[in-house]
Design an enzyme around this catalytic site. Structure first.
Site, PDB file in Angstrom:
ATOM      1  N   GLY A  16       0.828  -1.204   0.000  1.00  0.00           N
ATOM      2  CA  GLY A  16       0.000   0.000   0.000  1.00  0.00           C
ATOM      3  C   GLY A  16       0.860   1.250   0.000  1.00  0.00           C
ATOM      4  O   GLY A  16       1.844   1.331   0.741  1.00  0.00           O
ATOM      5  N   VAL A  20      -0.014   6.690   4.605  1.00  0.00           N
ATOM      6  CA  VAL A  20       0.858   6.037   5.590  1.00  0.00           C
ATOM      7  C   VAL A  20       2.012   5.311   4.891  1.00  0.00           C
ATOM      8  O   VAL A  20       3.185   5.463   5.255  1.00  0.00           O
ATOM      9  CB  VAL A  20       0.063   5.048   6.470  1.00  0.00           C
ATOM     10  CG1 VAL A  20       0.985   4.377   7.477  1.00  0.00           C
ATOM     11  CG2 VAL A  20      -1.072   5.767   7.186  1.00  0.00           C
ATOM     12  N   LYS A 109      -7.023  -2.042  11.728  1.00  0.00           N
ATOM     13  CA  LYS A 109      -7.877  -2.423  12.868  1.00  0.00           C
ATOM     14  C   LYS A 109      -9.021  -3.337  12.461  1.00  0.00           C
ATOM     15  O   LYS A 109      -9.389  -4.243  13.209  1.00  0.00           O
ATOM     16  CB  LYS A 109      -8.446  -1.208  13.589  1.00  0.00           C
ATOM     17  CG  LYS A 109      -9.142  -0.199  12.686  1.00  0.00           C
ATOM     18  CD  LYS A 109      -8.266   1.020  12.531  1.00  0.00           C
ATOM     19  CE  LYS A 109      -8.770   1.906  11.430  1.00  0.00           C
ATOM     20  NZ  LYS A 109      -7.782   2.932  11.084  1.00  0.00           N
ATOM     21  N   GLU A 133       0.726  -1.685  16.704  1.00  0.00           N
ATOM     22  CA  GLU A 133       0.558  -0.480  17.523  1.00  0.00           C
ATOM     23  C   GLU A 133      -0.256   0.586  16.785  1.00  0.00           C
ATOM     24  O   GLU A 133      -1.060   1.305  17.391  1.00  0.00           O
ATOM     25  CB  GLU A 133       1.934   0.083  17.893  1.00  0.00           C
ATOM     26  CG  GLU A 133       1.924   1.297  18.799  1.00  0.00           C
ATOM     27  CD  GLU A 133       1.392   0.990  20.188  1.00  0.00           C
ATOM     28  OE1 GLU A 133       2.091   0.360  20.984  1.00  0.00           O
ATOM     29  OE2 GLU A 133       0.241   1.373  20.484  1.00  0.00           O
ATOM     30  N   GLU A 194     -14.635  11.082   5.733  1.00  0.00           N
ATOM     31  CA  GLU A 194     -14.555  10.531   4.386  1.00  0.00           C
ATOM     32  C   GLU A 194     -15.875  10.752   3.640  1.00  0.00           C
ATOM     33  O   GLU A 194     -16.894  11.090   4.233  1.00  0.00           O
ATOM     34  CB  GLU A 194     -14.254   9.037   4.466  1.00  0.00           C
ATOM     35  CG  GLU A 194     -13.004   8.784   5.293  1.00  0.00           C
ATOM     36  CD  GLU A 194     -12.287   7.507   4.916  1.00  0.00           C
ATOM     37  OE1 GLU A 194     -12.442   7.069   3.760  1.00  0.00           O
ATOM     38  OE2 GLU A 194     -11.580   6.971   5.772  1.00  0.00           O
ATOM     39  N   LYS A 209     -11.521  -1.004  17.241  1.00  0.00           N
ATOM     40  CA  LYS A 209     -10.440  -0.681  18.175  1.00  0.00           C
ATOM     41  C   LYS A 209     -10.773  -1.175  19.586  1.00  0.00           C
ATOM     42  O   LYS A 209      -9.894  -1.637  20.318  1.00  0.00           O
ATOM     43  CB  LYS A 209     -10.177   0.819  18.153  1.00  0.00           C
ATOM     44  CG  LYS A 209      -9.546   1.264  16.820  1.00  0.00           C
ATOM     45  CD  LYS A 209      -9.637   2.761  16.594  1.00  0.00           C
ATOM     46  CE  LYS A 209      -8.976   3.151  15.271  1.00  0.00           C
ATOM     47  NZ  LYS A 209      -9.237   4.564  14.911  1.00  0.00           N
TER      48      LYS A 209
END
Lengths: 437, 437
Positions: A16, A20, A109, A133, A194, A209
């Site tokens: 990806g 990020v 998640k 994390e 979004e 989460k």
């Protein structure tokens, strides 16, 4: 995996190349000397899996590939970083990577909330690391504190604001007095929501989460399906007004709680809903896109972790921390904490959970209303904390805040109130959290 | 250290049976099943070293020993927990333990701030763990987040309230308006200050913690001697009044900062002093015996960790987390993060550090005073942020807040101000921290 390999490089594959993934690739490139000193070996980017190879993506084109399946099992790859999102594709790729003996770092998640068990078992079979994390609260370290720092303590409760979109919306509604629809639209314009905001505003993201937090806090497998969930789309400007008049604000909370039953047996509650939170509670001051997690444990008492819960750079920070740890383990031997599910507690249904309610009713402006309302609470042995009567005539309202009672009894009471002749409408019901009772 | 030993028990020796040691012994006894599940082997208490064996200490008498030196090298001991305090005795014992191949968990900041290098080298030679989460900020995870979660990020600043005694005193002075001496006495009565409070109120404890934080944040050996230090004993009720009028409070801060010089080279500043902190800064709301640490890094942005910084149970929670991790490593192989000092940055002296000053002066009540005062700042190219003139006649005062300037230039200016004919006395000088400038 042993010391003789200390000099060779550690190969990294990134799945990806969104915000990020791009940040992770950039950090590996720009900070190679620091990372080498910290890992004990060079980190080398072996490839980045993308959907299509086009234009300048900030990564040398020869590293881009559309064949993610081959990349994750490539011989020279040691650690796979998964930041593509979705569930089924990353599940297949992460499993393939683990089965091929690669360590995996993921920020996903939704994947973890559903398949941690399967992934953890694959990691266990191959004695590799599965780090995540970044999956909860972005850059804020919460997984590591829970699995390591509190490994010798007993966690009783985790209370988190772990979704930036909903916190942005609720903070803005509290500040401006605007209603939900306008504020959601504004959040979209500013990039905080979004185009399809469902996963955020209906609490699915926060529930995933909560499942992850509950699993590690209570050494029990908890999946997204185990989490009770309500979103924020029903919250009105009037609710925030009422909250303010009670010296509270409204936050979407992810709550993980150890429930001790009368016979001493224990269950786990994991739940997500918007709740009134007193202004003096540390979570009340967590505004905008910030996240915070409060952990209450037997010996440490109350801890709070606060920071940026989303965004490319903060999430990349958490991913990079995991990547350095996984790479270090490849160099020096050893593994990070693995799944711990020994406690295997049952999940407590929402109806069993003790909560406090705030009930806002439109009522007839005549004597006897309060007594009729109070009787419904008394009938189910629910103790009332405060009652406030406001307005007159058609605008007469009654606001009731209860003490702790089972959620089922409270829900039943609210249903009964709506049937009372003197109650025109139950306009709002919210739970109250973060009080000392 | 390898998997074949997974079934044997892990032997634990505890040095010291004060509030923390007693809690640790109690938790090992009362929570053995949980701990065994988390470690992968039983934790067995092999002995507790005490100064004298007397009375009921909550530990079976046959486990008590006055011969700490023999205990730490005993064959059946795997992990040594050091909670005796002081420096020379624990140094000797911890070294002996490490040299005998035992992993060590310590809560001793004074020891670490002086001898981390020596201890870390011994741990390295023997490939054992040296954990010390409890040495800074009690139960609050800060060491692990800095060494692991932020291992792939670049820390620029750590700003902490890490001493409970001084925070209790300053919070109480702010709240009650009482002066320092009375508040210190009250803190002593309530158990928040020791009979000899020097280590706390003069900032030695906070400086030791700053040395530890700076070492791990900047991958550089920083000892207590490298930390610039001022205590709180000169803070008056008038200073807190003045702080309030500037919408600030006063906190004793431990500050660790990466200083980037004009030529791009980097140095480390570690310093402790009472400073004005704006009310809107997250550290301003950390009151009483609570601790908090703010970490600012390139990608994660600003993180805050908050909780109880002292006390038997919270400190024991941190010790137990380290003990479980060290024990797990003995069972499963592998080691936790070791000392990282590769960056080896120089220490920047206090005079070089850019800070902001608040200067409170008693001045003559006549025209031209402000101009004379302003000239002294201008002469050293220090830009003034705000000036406030208060009172009249003998009570005339001038309060100046500067923009950032080198601490040396500011100190020189203050010295020159004191010499001005129109300045009767410089009554207070404090630094201002936590502003966006």
């Amino acid at each position: 995996m042993t010391n003789e390999s200390a000099q060779r490089a550690i190969g990294v594959a990134v799945l990806g190349l969104g915000t990020v993934g791009s940040e992770v690739a950039r950090i590996i490139r720009d900070h190679s000397a620091d990372l080498e000193a910290r890992v004990g070996a060079r980190l080398e980017l072996r490839g980045v899996a993308v959907r299509r190879i086009d234009g300048d993506r900030g990564v040398p084109e020869e590293l881009l590939t559309t064949d993610a399946e081959s990349l994750v099992t490539q011989d020279d790859v040691d650690v796979v970083v998964e930041v593509i999102g979705g569930i089924e594709l990353p599940r297949k790729l992460v499993l393939a990577a683990l089965n091929a003996g690669k360590s995996v770092v993921t920020a996903n998640k939704a994947l973890l909330a559903e398949y941690t068990g399967e992934l953890a078992e694959a990691a266990e079979r191959q004695s590799v690391d599965l780090y995540f994390e970044a999956a909860v609260a972005g850059a804020i370290p919460v997984i590591r504190p829970l699995t390591q720092s509190l490994a010798g303590d007993r966690v009783d409760r985790v209370l988190g604001i772990v979704n930036g979109t909903t916190n942005f919306i609720l903070s803005a509604m509290d500040e401006t007095g605007a209603d939900y629809a306008d504020t959601l639209a504004e959040a979209g314009r500013l990039g905080y929501a979004e185009a399809d905001p469902t996963a955020d505003v209906e609490g699915f993201d926060a529930a995933a989460k909560a499942a992850i937090l509950a699993s590690i806090a209570f050494h029990t497998r908890v999946t997204a399906a185990d989490v009770y969930r309500e979103g924020i789309s029903q919250i009105s400007a009037a609710d925030l007004d009422a909250a303010r008049s009670l010296d509270c604000t409204i936050k979407l909370l992810s709550i993980c709680e150890r429930i001790v039953d009368a016979d001493g047996s224990e269950r786990v509650s994991a739940r997500v809903y918007p709740a009134l939170v007193p202004r003096e509670h540390p979570l009340a001051g967590v505004n905008g896109a910030y996240n915070a997690v409060v952990v209450e444990s037997a010996n440490a008492g109350r801890l709070m972790f606060y920071g940026q819960g989303a965004g490319g750079a903060p999430t990349a920070s958490a991913v990079m921390g995991d990547l350095v740890m996984a790479a270090r383990n490849r160099v020096h031997g050893g593994r990070g904490p693995r799944e711990s599910k020994y406690a295997d507690l049952r999940i407590a249904p929402m109806g069993d959970i003790p909560t406090r309610y705030y009930v806002n009713m439109q009522v007839a402006d005549r004597a006897g209303v309060l007594s009729a309302v109070a009787a419904e609470f008394a009938k189910r042995e629910i103790s009332i904390s405060t009652v406030r009567q406001e307005g007159a005539g058609d605008g007469a309202r009654l606001v009731v805040v209860t003490h702790l009672a089972s959620d089922a009894a409270l829900a039943e009471t609210v249903a009964a109130l709506a049937e009372l002749e003197s109650v025109t409408a139950v306009t709002s019901v919210l739970r109250l959290e973060g009080t000392s009772e």
